[in-house]
Design a protein around this motif. Structure first.
Motif, PDB file in Angstrom:
ATOM      1  N   VAL A 115     -15.869 -57.545 126.669  1.00 32.92           N
ATOM      2  CA  VAL A 115     -17.029 -57.932 126.775  1.00 32.92           C
ATOM      3  C   VAL A 115     -17.167 -59.458 126.448  1.00 32.92           C
ATOM      4  O   VAL A 115     -18.031 -60.085 126.712  1.00 32.92           O
ATOM      5  N   GLU A 116     -16.187 -59.931 125.699  1.00 32.73           N
ATOM      6  CA  GLU A 116     -16.086 -61.195 125.688  1.00 32.73           C
ATOM      7  C   GLU A 116     -15.913 -61.993 127.008  1.00 32.73           C
ATOM      8  O   GLU A 116     -16.736 -63.103 127.058  1.00 32.73           O
ATOM      9  N   ASP A 117     -15.133 -61.611 127.817  1.00 34.48           N
ATOM     10  CA  ASP A 117     -15.137 -62.354 128.974  1.00 34.48           C
ATOM     11  C   ASP A 117     -16.263 -62.235 129.760  1.00 34.48           C
ATOM     12  O   ASP A 117     -16.813 -63.213 130.385  1.00 34.48           O
ATOM     13  N   TYR A 118     -16.994 -61.348 129.712  1.00 38.66           N
ATOM     14  CA  TYR A 118     -18.530 -60.853 130.121  1.00 38.66           C
ATOM     15  C   TYR A 118     -19.418 -62.043 129.777  1.00 38.66           C
ATOM     16  O   TYR A 118     -20.127 -62.764 130.494  1.00 38.66           O
ATOM     17  N   LEU A 119     -19.504 -62.279 128.485  1.00 36.95           N
ATOM     18  CA  LEU A 119     -20.330 -63.175 127.800  1.00 36.95           C
ATOM     19  C   LEU A 119     -20.166 -64.614 128.038  1.00 36.95           C
ATOM     20  O   LEU A 119     -20.967 -65.403 128.110  1.00 36.95           O
ATOM     21  N   ASP A 120     -18.509 -64.739 128.007  1.00 37.08           N
ATOM     22  CA  ASP A 120     -18.376 -66.419 128.402  1.00 37.08           C
ATOM     23  C   ASP A 120     -18.993 -66.573 129.732  1.00 37.08           C
ATOM     24  O   ASP A 120     -19.424 -67.701 129.859  1.00 37.08           O
ATOM     25  N   TYR A 121     -18.722 -65.703 130.698  1.00 33.21           N
ATOM     26  CA  TYR A 121     -19.060 -66.329 132.010  1.00 33.21           C
ATOM     27  C   TYR A 121     -20.750 -66.271 132.093  1.00 33.21           C
ATOM     28  O   TYR A 121     -21.116 -67.439 132.876  1.00 33.21           O
ATOM     29  N   GLU A 148     -22.568 -67.481 110.415  1.00 34.71           N
ATOM     30  CA  GLU A 148     -23.335 -68.151 111.576  1.00 34.71           C
ATOM     31  C   GLU A 148     -24.518 -67.171 112.104  1.00 34.71           C
ATOM     32  O   GLU A 148     -25.233 -67.819 112.628  1.00 34.71           O
ATOM     33  N   PHE A 149     -24.064 -66.012 112.324  1.00 31.41           N
ATOM     34  CA  PHE A 149     -24.892 -65.125 112.821  1.00 31.41           C
ATOM     35  C   PHE A 149     -26.312 -64.931 111.948  1.00 31.41           C
ATOM     36  O   PHE A 149     -27.371 -64.853 112.532  1.00 31.41           O
ATOM     37  N   ASN A 150     -25.977 -65.026 110.681  1.00 28.00           N
ATOM     38  CA  ASN A 150     -27.062 -64.672 109.851  1.00 28.00           C
ATOM     39  C   ASN A 150     -28.202 -65.976 109.438  1.00 28.00           C
ATOM     40  O   ASN A 150     -29.019 -65.983 108.865  1.00 28.00           O
ATOM     41  N   ALA A 151     -27.656 -67.238 109.805  1.00 28.02           N
ATOM     42  CA  ALA A 151     -28.119 -68.406 109.437  1.00 28.02           C
ATOM     43  C   ALA A 151     -29.760 -68.576 110.324  1.00 28.02           C
ATOM     44  O   ALA A 151     -29.966 -67.967 111.143  1.00 28.02           O
ATOM     45  N   PRO A 152     -30.454 -69.100 109.446  1.00 25.29           N
ATOM     46  CA  PRO A 152     -31.937 -69.438 110.023  1.00 25.29           C
ATOM     47  C   PRO A 152     -31.876 -69.961 111.259  1.00 25.29           C
ATOM     48  O   PRO A 152     -31.037 -70.990 111.333  1.00 25.29           O
ATOM     49  N   ASN A 153     -32.658 -69.552 112.181  1.00 29.54           N
ATOM     50  CA  ASN A 153     -32.639 -70.104 113.390  1.00 29.54           C
ATOM     51  C   ASN A 153     -31.433 -70.283 114.266  1.00 29.54           C
ATOM     52  O   ASN A 153     -30.991 -71.115 115.021  1.00 29.54           O
ATOM     53  N   SER A 154     -30.656 -69.190 114.095  1.00 33.32           N
ATOM     54  CA  SER A 154     -29.260 -69.187 114.771  1.00 33.32           C
ATOM     55  C   SER A 154     -29.413 -68.883 116.185  1.00 33.32           C
ATOM     56  O   SER A 154     -30.353 -68.171 116.569  1.00 33.32           O
ATOM     57  N   LYS A 155     -28.594 -69.805 116.951  1.00 33.11           N
ATOM     58  CA  LYS A 155     -28.288 -69.578 118.273  1.00 33.11           C
ATOM     59  C   LYS A 155     -27.431 -68.403 118.706  1.00 33.11           C
ATOM     60  O   LYS A 155     -27.281 -68.180 119.973  1.00 33.11           O
ATOM     61  N   VAL A 156     -26.861 -67.882 117.551  1.00 34.30           N
ATOM     62  CA  VAL A 156     -25.901 -66.628 118.150  1.00 34.30           C
ATOM     63  C   VAL A 156     -26.781 -65.417 117.936  1.00 34.30           C
ATOM     64  O   VAL A 156     -27.156 -65.143 117.000  1.00 34.30           O
ATOM     65  N   ASN A 157     -27.095 -64.640 119.252  1.00 34.38           N
ATOM     66  CA  ASN A 157     -27.624 -63.488 118.877  1.00 34.38           C
ATOM     67  C   ASN A 157     -26.978 -62.208 119.603  1.00 34.38           C
ATOM     68  O   ASN A 157     -27.598 -61.138 119.516  1.00 34.38           O
ATOM     69  N   VAL A 158     -25.774 -62.275 119.934  1.00 31.34           N
ATOM     70  CA  VAL A 158     -24.863 -61.161 119.866  1.00 31.34           C
ATOM     71  C   VAL A 158     -23.882 -61.208 118.992  1.00 31.34           C
ATOM     72  O   VAL A 158     -22.780 -62.520 118.813  1.00 31.34           O
ATOM     73  N   PHE A 159     -23.421 -60.134 118.299  1.00 35.44           N
ATOM     74  CA  PHE A 159     -22.149 -59.934 117.574  1.00 35.44           C
ATOM     75  C   PHE A 159     -21.267 -58.712 117.946  1.00 35.44           C
ATOM     76  O   PHE A 159     -21.855 -57.638 117.956  1.00 35.44           O
ATOM     77  N   LEU A 160     -20.248 -59.151 118.279  1.00 34.16           N
ATOM     78  CA  LEU A 160     -19.285 -57.981 118.574  1.00 34.16           C
ATOM     79  C   LEU A 160     -18.451 -57.591 117.485  1.00 34.16           C
ATOM     80  O   LEU A 160     -17.963 -58.413 116.835  1.00 34.16           O
TER      81      LEU A 160
END
Length: 584
Positions: A309-315, A338-350
Motif C-alpha cells: 500500500v505504501e508503494d501504491y501511495l508513493d506513486y 503529524e497526523f493529528n496536527a491542525p491543518n495536517s496535510k497527511v490524510n492517510v494513516f497506515l
C-alpha cells in the motif's frame, strides 16, 4: 475504548497521593500506549513524579539508577510506567511493594501460562486494576484467567468448563459472580453526544490472478497435509495453507514468485492494482475520499501488505504516515502528532492491526478501512476505536473489505459468533449455547466449489456510480443514529428489564445501495462436503500421476542413471519507487 480510562486512573491515583499520601504506583502498559501515559500524567497530575521505564536497555538502566531507586534501594518517585517487556525483564521492580498495580490492555493476561501473567502475579501489590475494552475475546476460559489474576482464590481458569451449556441459570450465576468486580463504561452511557459510527462489509471478488494463485495454494499441499500429516504437523500444514490464502487475498504479490518484472514504474503500478481486488477498490475509493475532505485510517494484519500500500501511495503522490510493530517509539509519537496536527496535510494513516490498534487517539480521522479482518474480532474493534472516541466531531464510517467465497468470509462469520458470545457473558444477552469455532479445514473448504467452477458471471464489479453511492455517508446517518438511540434506550432500561440487548453486526453492502445481513453457515452443506471429497480425490489422483511420471522418467535413465535435482528459480521483484520518492 476511547472513553477516558487513562484520565480516570490518573485521577484515582492522584487522589490517593494527595489525600492519603499513598504511593508508589506501577502501571504496566503496551508499547503503543506508554508515551501517551507519560503525557497524560504531565497534563492532569503534574505534581506527581512519573518515570518512564521502557525503551533501550541503557535508558532503562539510567532511569532505574537515577530516577526510580535511591542509593539505599528505596523507591523515590510516585509512578513508574513500564511496558510489558520491561516489567518482565527486571527483577528490581519485583522487590518493591506497590499499593496499586495498573495493567493497561489487560486482555493480554488471558493466558495464565504466559510469562507476563506469571511475572505480574509474583508482584508485591495491594490493589489491582485491570483496564480493557475487550474483557471477553475468544473463549470463556480467557475471561476466567483474567479474573483469576485479580481474585486467585475465587476464580480458576478451568471453571469455565462448568459453563459450557450457557443456560439461563448458568448465565445468571456467572453474572452474579462477575458483577462485583466490573466497573463498566460504555459509549452509550458516557458519550451520548458522540457522533454515530456505521460499519459496512464491502464484498469484493478475486481478480483472475488471485483466483489462479488461490487455487494453487489450495492444491499444492492439501493432500500431503490431510492424508499424510498428523498431530502438530497436520495443524502446521493447514496453518501454512491458510496463511498463504490470506496473503493471496490481501495481495498476491505477498507470495514469492508471483510479481513479474515490469519495464517502467507506471507499468508496475498498473500491474499491482490490477492484481488485487482490494487494491482496485481502494484505488477507486481513495481519490473520492480525499476530494471530499475525509481522513483515512487503514488497518492490515500484515506489515508486508502495508509495504505494498505504501508503494501504491508513493506513486499516487499521497502523503501518509505509518505505524507497525517495528516502529520505534519516537517515530510512533512523531507520526501520530503529524497526523493529528491542525491543518495536517497527511490524510492517510497506515497501521498494523495489533501494533496500531490500541492506545492511540486518532479522532481526527473519520474513515476507517479494515483491509483484512483479524481472526480475533476484538482486535478490529480496538482498531475502530482509534477514531470513534472522545474528541471525534464527525460521523465515522468503517469499510471492512471482504473477499466473497473465500476464507475471509468464513473468518467474519466466526467473528460474528465470537462477538455474540461476548454479549451473552458481558452484555447480559440471552443465548442458548456457546457456539463452537470451526477448525481450519472447514475454513479452507469455504468457497472452494465456486472457485473451481470457473464461473466468473457472479464476480462483483463496482462502477463509478457505485463507488459514489458507497461513499455517500449521509444515507447511513439516519440508520446509525437510530441504532445509537436504540442502544442508549436499552441500556437505560436494563436494570428494570434483564432482557437481552439487541446484538448488531456490520451488514454487507450491495452495489445498489442496499445492505443485507452477513449469513452465518450453521451446518455443513452436503453439496459442499461432496465437492470437497471429490476435490481431494482429484488432487490425490494428480499427485499419483506425477509420481508415476517421475518413476517412468527415472526408469528411462537406467538403474545407474544420474539423479537430477530440481532447481526452482524464483523471481520476486519489489519496486520501492526510489526515484519517485526523491522527486516527491
Amino acid at each position: 475504548m476511547g472513553l477516558g480510562k487513562t484520565i480516570q486512573v490518573i485521577s484515582f491515583l492522584f487522589y490517593l497521593y494527595r489525600k492519603f499520601v499513598i504511593y508508589p504506583f506501577l502501571i504496566v502498559v503496551p508499547n503503543s500506549t506508554a508515551t501517551n501515559w507519560v503525557r497524560e500524567f504531565a497534563k492532569w497530575a503534574p505534581e506527581m513524579i512519573v518515570v518512564p521505564y521502557f525503551g533501550l536497555a541503557s535508558a532503562r538502566k539510567l532511569a532505574m539508577d537515577n530516577e526510580i531507586m535511591d542509593a539505599k534501594g528505596q523507591i523515590k518517585c510516585h509512578v513508574v510506567i513500564a511496558t510489558y517487556e520491561s516489567a518482565i525483564e527486571t527483577s528490581k521492580l519485583h522487590d518493591v511493594f506497590w499499593p496499586v498495580l495498573i495493567v493497561d490492555e489487560s486482555q493480554r493476561l488471558k493466558n495464565d501460562e504466559s510469562l507476563l501473567f506469571r511475572t505480574l502475579a509474583r508482584m508485591k501489590v495491594d490493589h489491582i486494576i485491570l483496564l480493557t475494552g475487550t474483557p471477553m475475546q475468544n473463549r470463556l476460559r480467557e475471561l476466567f484467567n483474567i479474573m483469576h489474576f485479580i481474585r486467585p482464590l475465587e476464580f480458576k481458569g478451568d471453571e469455565a468448563d462448568n459453563y459450557q451449556e450457557m443456560t439461563r441459570p448458568q448465565i445468571e450465576e456467572l453474572h452474579s459472580r462477575l458483577k462485583p468486580y466490573f466497573l463498566r463504561r460504555t459509549k452509550q452511557e458516557v458519550l451520548k453526544k458522540l457522533p454515530p459510527k456505521y460499519e459496512l462489509i464491502v464484498p469484493i471478488s478475486m481478480t483472475p490472478l488471485q483466483k489462479e494463485v488461490y487455487k494453487l495454494c489450495l492444491s499444492s499441499e492439501i493432500i500431503e497435509t490431510l492424508t499424510e500429516a498428523t498431530g502438530s504437523k497436520r495443524q502446521k500444514g493447514l496453518t501454512n495453507i491458510f496463511t498463504n490464502l490470506r496473503k493471496t487475498l490481501n495481495h498476491p504479490y505477498l507470495l514469492d514468485g508471483v510479481e513479474l518484472e515490469q519495464p517502467t514504474p507506471a507499468d508496475v503500478q498498473k500491474s499491482m492494482i490490477e492484481a488485487c481486488g482490494k487494491l482496485k477498490l481502494f484505488h477507486q475509493m481513495l481519490p473520492k475520499l480525499l476530494e471530499r475532505g475525509h481522513r483515512v485510517l487503514l488497518f492490515s494484519t500484515m506489515t508486508r501488505n502495508l509495504d505494498i500500500v505504501e508503494d501504491y501511495l508513493d506513486y499516487e503522490m499521497v502523503k501518509y504516515v505509518r505505524i507497525d510493530g517495528s516502529t520505534k517509539e519516537n517515530n510512533r509519537v512523531k507520526a501520530i502528532d503529524e497526523f493529528n496536527a491542525p491543518n495536517s496535510k497527511v490524510n492517510v494513516f497506515l497501521l498494523s492491526t495489533r501494533a496500531g490498534g490500541v492506545g492511540i487517539n486518532l479522532a481526527t480521522a473519520d474513515t476507517v478501512i479494515i483491509w483484512d479482518s483479524d481472526f480475533n474480532p476484538y482486535a478490529d474493534l480496538q482498531a475502530i476505536s482509534r477514531a470513534h472516541r472522545i474528541g471525534q466531531a464527525n460521523m465515522v464510517i468503517i469499510y471492512r473489505f471482504m473477499t466473497r467465497l473465500s476464507v475471509e468470509e468464513k473468518i467474519l462469520q466466526i467473528g460474528k459468533k465470537k462477538m455474540a458470545l461476548e454479549h451473552v457473558v458481558v452484555e447480559r444477552m440471552k443465548a442458548d449455547e456457546e457456539e463452537q469455532i470451526e477448525d481450519l479445514e472447514s475454513i479452507l473448504k469455504y468457497g472452494t466449489e465456486a472457485l473451481f467452477d470457473n464461473d466468473d458471471s457472479k464476480d462483483i464489479r463496482y462502477d463509478d456510480a457505485a463507488i459514489d453511492n458507497l461513499l455517500n455517508r449521509e444515507q447511513y446517518r439516519e440508520a446509525a443514529t437510530e441504532l445509537q438511540i436504540k442502544e442508549v434506550e436499552e441500556l437505560e432500561g436494563r436494570d428494570k428489564d434483564e432482557g437481552a440487548l439487541s446484538f448488531s453486526y456490520a451488514k454487507v453492502w450491495q452495489a445498489d445501495g442496499t445492505t443485507e445481513e452477513l449469513e452465518v453457515t450453521e451446518k455443513k452443506d452436503e453439496n459442499e462436503s461432496d465437492f470437497w471429497e471429490k476435490f481431494l480425490i482429484e488432487q490425490q489422483a494428480q499427485k499419483e500421476k506425477k509420481k508415476q511420471e517421475k518413476r517412468e522418467a527415472e526408469l528411462k535413465l537406467g538403474r545407474g542413471g544420474r539423479k537430477r535435482t530440481t532447481v526452482v528459480s524464483v523471481c520476486y521483484v519489489r519496486y520501492r519507487y526510489s526515484v519517485l520518492k526523491v522527486l516527491h
